[in-house]
Design a protein around this motif. Sequence first.
Motif, PDB file in Angstrom:
ATOM      1  N   ILE A 147       0.996  -1.045   0.196  1.00 39.58           N
ATOM      2  CA  ILE A 147      -0.058   0.189   0.120  1.00 39.58           C
ATOM      3  C   ILE A 147       0.786   1.250  -0.045  1.00 39.58           C
ATOM      4  O   ILE A 147       0.633   2.212  -0.806  1.00 39.58           O
ATOM      5  N   PHE A 148       1.941   1.482   0.676  1.00 43.52           N
ATOM      6  CA  PHE A 148       2.878   2.218   0.735  1.00 43.52           C
ATOM      7  C   PHE A 148       3.560   2.438  -0.696  1.00 43.52           C
ATOM      8  O   PHE A 148       3.629   3.542  -1.137  1.00 43.52           O
ATOM      9  N   GLU A 149       4.053   1.549  -1.241  1.00 43.71           N
ATOM     10  CA  GLU A 149       4.448   1.480  -2.437  1.00 43.71           C
ATOM     11  C   GLU A 149       3.670   1.929  -3.541  1.00 43.71           C
ATOM     12  O   GLU A 149       4.234   2.537  -4.544  1.00 43.71           O
ATOM     13  N   LEU A 150       2.298   1.639  -3.440  1.00 45.02           N
ATOM     14  CA  LEU A 150       1.457   2.244  -4.601  1.00 45.02           C
ATOM     15  C   LEU A 150       0.908   3.383  -4.283  1.00 45.02           C
ATOM     16  O   LEU A 150       0.013   3.820  -5.022  1.00 45.02           O
ATOM     17  N   GLY A 151       1.488   4.301  -3.092  1.00 39.96           N
ATOM     18  CA  GLY A 151       0.981   5.490  -3.056  1.00 39.96           C
ATOM     19  C   GLY A 151       0.221   5.798  -1.805  1.00 39.96           C
ATOM     20  O   GLY A 151      -0.483   6.839  -1.932  1.00 39.96           O
TER      21      GLY A 151
END
Length: 218
Positions: A12-16
């Motif tokens: 979720i962090f990586e996807l913004g």
Amino acid sequence: MTPMKEDYLKIIFELGGTKEKVSNKRIALSLNIAAGSVTEMINKLLSEGLVEHEPYAGVSLTAAGIKKAEILIQKHRIWEVFLVKELNYSIADVNDEAELLEHVTSDRLLDALDKKLGHPSRCPHGGVIPRANGNYKEDSHTLLSDVSDGDTVVVDRFIDNHELLTYLGDIQLDIGDKLKIIKHAPFEGPVMVKNITDKQNITVSYKASHYVFIKYVK
């Protein structure tokens, strides 16, 4: 916290998900799991106050979720840098090793690794390495799949996935490559691009185009 919950926070962090909503479909695609499994895990993260959910829009991380994700990703990406730089691992092979090592890394060891490596700002697949003080530049979150035909972009980073990184190596797509988008094939077909850096045309699969993040050429 279970490793699976940690994987969700990281993706979720990586996807913004620190600033915008991330759909269950994108999470499922990135983790290569069924959409139903995503719904179940999101409900667990909601109950722990780590994410916020908006129907039909998706999820984002709460302040507590961001903090946990930052720590996990910092440890993971520092180990990836170490494995590639010091032990000559290939980029495609570092994820599983880093996944194991991040769980046994103390703050003292993390600081020592970071200093030894010269305080790297990015991991081998282009992801920004978060800092404990929150002072770091966020990743690009624009996907290759979303770029319009005719646009020129630069490859910024890849999702950390062995199958993906092996595939991108096979088609010779690298971080920093400058691309001109030729055409998105219909019905979830591939993206055809001209790799200006390597002076060749390549075809990027529909699935892979959702794992490649780009920056627009200014």
